[in-house]
Design an enzyme around this catalytic site. Structure first.
Site, PDB file in Angstrom:
ATOM      1  N   ASP A 555      -5.695  35.094 -11.499  1.00 53.64           N
ATOM      2  CA  ASP A 555      -4.831  34.803 -10.353  1.00 53.64           C
ATOM      3  C   ASP A 555      -3.495  34.254 -10.847  1.00 53.64           C
ATOM      4  O   ASP A 555      -3.323  33.922 -12.026  1.00 53.64           O
ATOM      5  CB  ASP A 555      -5.538  33.778  -9.450  1.00 53.64           C
ATOM      6  CG  ASP A 555      -4.853  33.602  -8.102  1.00 53.64           C
ATOM      7  OD1 ASP A 555      -3.995  34.442  -7.740  1.00 53.64           O
ATOM      8  OD2 ASP A 555      -5.166  32.615  -7.416  1.00 53.64           O
ATOM      9  N   GLU A 558       1.604  36.959 -11.451  1.00 53.22           N
ATOM     10  CA  GLU A 558       2.782  37.813 -11.231  1.00 53.22           C
ATOM     11  C   GLU A 558       3.832  37.705 -12.354  1.00 53.22           C
ATOM     12  O   GLU A 558       4.556  38.703 -12.534  1.00 53.22           O
ATOM     13  CB  GLU A 558       3.418  37.476  -9.886  1.00 53.22           C
ATOM     14  CG  GLU A 558       2.616  37.888  -8.685  1.00 53.22           C
ATOM     15  CD  GLU A 558       1.348  37.064  -8.495  1.00 53.22           C
ATOM     16  OE1 GLU A 558       0.330  37.610  -8.060  1.00 53.22           O
ATOM     17  OE2 GLU A 558       1.381  35.853  -8.809  1.00 53.22           O
TER      18      GLU A 558
END
Length: 976
Positions: A555, A558
């Site tokens: 997680d 990005e």
């Protein structure tokens, strides 16, 4: 106009410019100014400097100005000449090129509105700034009523028909084989245009064409993933190619045709705006149809709107909302042409970019780095396009069987006791359930590869208990690690420093420091560093030695950052503040991520940003494979092209709303296009409080996501099925029991995705590409080619309107058949039921369901058969042990095809293989038999059966057929 006249013209206009500034502060000298102005105008007319011609005039005068020590930057010729009403053409002075350019007005006026390509994509366009780019201006003072403006305005500033800054030289063309050089003739508005650009084609095969456009003399960044071979240009001429290439011998650009019908699928020749600058790459093309899909990841309808829409690709920690760049970047689209044929295009560039759709229809790719690397996939069916795409980006991983079960998680359990409470009550309710997850709160100080020795002190024992029930456990692993632990207290930081594998700051000598969930600061492993893979293996192995987890949830990759770069931002530099910034949320590239000038082993974060999540998935896949020696299972938030080869995806922090429930369907369908079939949304929503009615319908739909997980945030109510009450429990059990019954069918679909690049969840138009009504449908979808899922997506509805393409369909619950005429039908949908339809002609392998996949795999198999209108059907089953790494390579599987023809069901092996365990087929249901049955034979031996006339159904039980062997089952009808 010669150089002498030009010099005279400029000198006199400098005088005019000087007096313009003078009059603004000395109004009393207006009369003097007017006299001088009149004198200058007369002089200009006498000089013949504004002679009108019907072609473009370019006069280079840099050296003349320098020789006379003239400050040409202060001159604005277009402003002066615009005052002259008799002058009907624009003469533009471009400070960058030091050129005059006369744009013939007809080249602007004759361009239809839908064909106006934006010459000034930055904010603040004016007539003057547009003219200085050599472009046309029309501010639409009289609004054109036929055009409805959408999220983008119709461009005021647009390219004239002959706008070009490159031309071809030294090219060779032979059929589809092309190699040539584009020479720069002028400069664009953007800095550092590439002076010599190489264009070459490569034929991957009959259906895939690659066109690569790159700097002829200097290596530029290209994405390191997906791993792929680099085909040589100019292969032997292919007379069977599905495409044809046409290249203009002067203008940059090309046309790609479909050989079959000469449909032009991509035409960039006659479109202005081709630019190849250091930090601005742009190419536009006309498209053959408005039926376009892809360009993810965005919250959008499945079929994209071509009415002036912008899609930004730049991975960001952004809860899904419309018109925002989200967690992944997939610069790929699929088009259904007007003929019904389909093709796809991949623009393989990982830099931040905008993709523009406009009503021509047309597309513009606008990236801020890299090269043009364009792949064309000629189909001709949608399924063919996706398979061809998989040849370039890689096919999806084959998931372990247990991962197809139901998963449960929450951010905010807060303790192991609460985790166990929810786990126990879900099991006690009899809800099929396979995998328990923990979010961030299991960690010690929110640090990766640790667990809290107070609130989760018995986690290792709990994981063992989970395993004893045939279930599995997955923890969260964030992308960044703590960067402020004391020396010797936190191995991941100490080892990362020792191995020198963290992303560096702009100076390149220290780790880049930001902050995510860690208490003080965060640093990020650089997964492009060859040493990072083994580093991650050691850290994950150390954690596995503490508690034996089964998969990984990666997680914040990005990568997400709570700062905009560093704590106090990023330095002023061309990477963080390029001249053109795509329409990213926050308007700055470093918003909630790293500075773009941070340094990786393979280059700057500016180039590699969109690939970071996938690079983490690659390292995680390697680690899990070597730790468990079983198939890795990874779910990642951030994705990039080729991600599905390594990991699956969930659609992030969706809201608990009916809108997000509805939008989850196109989200999972599009990920299947991108070769990421293991995908799902957080069931019942992540952000905000769900309701009983919403969670009830979401659990029904989520039971038919390829990846089925209920998960929500710490500041919301509990939403596991038991917490939501009896209705949700009942719905969850019913829908998940159907899922578990059909898991052999679902597993076979995942095998076909892994082997052939097929989709698991697919839109209706994949199966019915010639039915144009299906092109817009994204409120229902298919598992494979047989099972249609028709969820209820509105509150308080107990009916749903569904489109059934032409053909025979069966109601899953009632066995009723309907020969659909390709129209909408109303289906009953009681509160605890999700409507399901099965396509006639299908054979679905199934298995008696149990509470876990471990238990269900021990049960006997069944076949659900639905005959089509000519009493035929077909299907298949792939089966292995569900967890080994190389089952297919070692041929330790059963892969068998089923077929019904002439009242006989038979099977045949796909290839020679071996499997140690018996695979017992015990039950067969055949729907759609409309005549009474007199006898049934298994391998020529008569057997018992049950025929239910009311249901037109033939039931055969207690078969005891081993599917490792071939068999034949036939039936005879009554003679009367």
């Amino acid at each position: 106009m010669d150089v002498k006249d030009t010099r005279q013209f400029l000198r006199k206009n400098m005088i005019l410019n000087r007096y313009c500034r003078y009059i603004s502060t000395h109004f009393l000298k207006l009369i003097v100014f007017l006299i001088l102005f009149g004198f200058i105008i007369v002089s200009i007319k006498q000089s013949g400097c504004i002679t009108i011609k019907k072609y473009e005039i370019n006069i280079i005068f840099n050296k003349t100005l320098q020789k006379d020590n003239m400050n040409y930057k202060s001159i604005n010729v277009s402003t002066i000449l615009s005052k002259n009403k008799n002058f009907k053409h624009d003469i533009v002075f471009d400070n960058k090129t030091s050129q005059f350019s006369k744009i013939v007005q007809e080249q602007c006026d004759n361009i239809p509105v839908t064909l106006r390509f934006d010459c000034h994509p930055e904010d603040g366009a004016t007539k003057l700034s547009c003219a200085n780019r050599g472009c046309c201006w029309n501010s639409f003072e009289k609004q054109i009523p036929t055009i409805k403006q959408a999220s983008l305005n119709i461009p005021y500033c647009y390219y004239p028909s002959n706008w070009s800054i490159y031309k071809y030289e030294n090219f060779t063309i032979d059929g589809n084989n092309f190699s040539g050089f584009l020479k720069q003739m002028k400069r664009s508005f953007y800095e550092n245009d590439i002076p010599s650009v190489k264009v070459e084609t490569s034929a991957i095969d009959n259906s895939i064409l690659r066109i690569k456009i790159y700097d002829a003399f200097k290596k530029r960044y290209e994405p390191p993933w997906p791993l792929r071979s680099d085909p040589k240009p100019f292969i032997q001429k292919n007379n069977y190619a599905k495409y044809k290439l046409n290249v203009d011998n002067i203008k940059p650009g090309f046309k790609v045709y479909r050989t079959l019908d000469d449909t032009i699928i991509f035409d960039s020749i006659n479109i202005g705006g081709f630019i190849f600058a250091e930090q601005f790459l742009q190419i536009s093309a006309l498209l053959p149809s408005h039926n376009i899909y892809g360009i993810g990841e965005h919250e959008t309808k499945l079929k994209l709107n071509t009415n002036w829409q912008s899609f930004t690709l730049f991975n960001k920690d952004q809860p899904p909302i419309e018109n925002a760049n989200l967690y992944g970047s997939h610069p790929f689209y699929l088009i259904i042409e007007n003929s019904g044929n389909s093709h796809g295009v991949l623009f393989l560039n990982s830099n931040a970019m905008d993709v523009i759709l406009q009503p021509s229809p047309a597309i513009t790719f606008r990236a801020i780095g890299g090269i043009f690397d364009i792949y064309f996939f000629l189909g001709p069916t949608p399924a063919d396009v996706i398979k061809q795409y998989s040849e370039i980006v890689g096919k999806p991983f084959l998931p372990p069987y247990w991962s197809l079960g139901f998963h449960l998680c929450r951010y905010g359990y807060g303790s192991l006791e609460k985790t166990k409470e929810v786990w126990n009550r879900t099991i006690a309710a009899g809800i099929p359930f396979d995998t328990q997850w923990n979010d961030l709160d299991y960690m010690d100080k929110n640090n990766d590869f640790t667990y809290n020795s107070d609130r989760f002190k018995d986690l290792p024992q709990f994981v063992n208990e989970i395993h004893s029930r045939g279930m599995h456990y997955i923890p969260l692993i964030d992308a960044g690690v703590s960067g402020s632990e004391k020396n010797g207290t936190y191995l991941p930081y100490d080892e990362g420093l020792k191995e020198d594998i963290f992303i560096k700051d702009e100076k390149g000598d220290q780790p880049f420091v930001g902050k995510v969930w860690n208490l003080i600061s965060t640093v990020w492993p650089d997964f492009t560093n060859p040493k990072a893979r083994n580093y991650y293996f050691r850290m994950m192995n150390d954690m596995h030695n503490n508690f034996a987890y089964d998969g990984a949830w990666i997680d914040m990759n990005e990568p997400s950052n709570f700062y905009n770069g560093h704590k106090y931002g990023c330095s002023q530099n061309k990477l963080d503040y390029p001249k053109y910034i795509p329409r990213v949320i926050g308007n700055i590239l470093s918003t909630k991520t790293l500075c773009m000038n941070a340094k990786h082993y393979l280059g700057f974060h500016y180039d590699l940003h969109n690939t970071y999540g996938t690079s983490q998935a690659i390292a995680t896949n390697y680690a899990l494979t070597n730790i468990r020696r079983k198939r890795p299972f990874i779910i990642s938030r951030s994705t990039w092209v080729g991600h599905g080869y390594y990991a699956g995806h969930w659609t992030g922090d969706v809201y608990s709303s009916w809108h997000d429930l509805k939008m989850s369907i196109p989200a999972i369908l599009l990920m299947n296009f991108y070769q990421i079939p293991m995908v799902g949304a957080d069931i019942c929503g992540f952000n905000g409080n769900t309701t009983t009615s919403l969670c009830n319908r979401w659990m029904q739909l989520g039971a038919f996501y390829p990846f089925s997980r209920n998960h929500n945030s710490d500041d919301t109510i509990e939403q596991d099925p038991v917490a939501m009450g009896d209705l949700v429990i009942k719905s969850s059990k019913r829908a998940l029991t159907i899922r578990y019954w059909l898991l052999p069918y679902l597993y076979t679909l995942f095998f076909r995705a892994h082997k052939f690049g097929e989709t698991v969840a697919r839109p209706l138009f994949f199966e019915f590409p010639n039915d144009s009504i299906t092109y817009d449908i994204d409120a229902q979808y298919l598992w494979g080619n047989s099972l249609m899922i028709i969820p209820v997506l509105e509150e308080n509805k107990t009916e749903v309107i569904a489109y059934l393409p032409r053909g025979l369909w069966y109601n899953f619950y009632t066995k009723d058949s309907l020969f659909a005429l390709g129209k909408y039908y109303t289906l009953n949908a009681p509160l605890d039921v999700i409507p399901l339809m099965i396509r006639g002609g299908s054979i679905l392998p199934a298995q008696k369901p149990a509470d876990t996949t471990t238990a269900s795999r021990k049960n006997n198999f069944e076949l659900l058969i639905t005959l089509d209108n000519v009493k035929k059907a077909k299907g298949e089953l792939y089966w292995d042990d569900g967890d080994s790494l190389d089952s297919f390579e070692k041929r330790q599987f059963v892969w068998t095809f089923f077929n019904i023809e002439n009242n006989t069901l038979s099977n045949s092996k796909a290839m020679k293989s071996y499997f140690d365990e018996k695979i017992i087929l015990d039950k067969i249901q055949i729907w759609g038999i409309t005549s009474n049955i007199s006898k049934v034979f298994l391998n020529d031996h008569e057997i018992r059966f049950e025929y239910i006339k009311k249901e037109n159904c033939l039931n055969i039980n207690n078969l005891r057929v081993d599917l490792r062997e071939n068999f034949s089952l036939s039936w005879r009808y009554d003679e009367f």
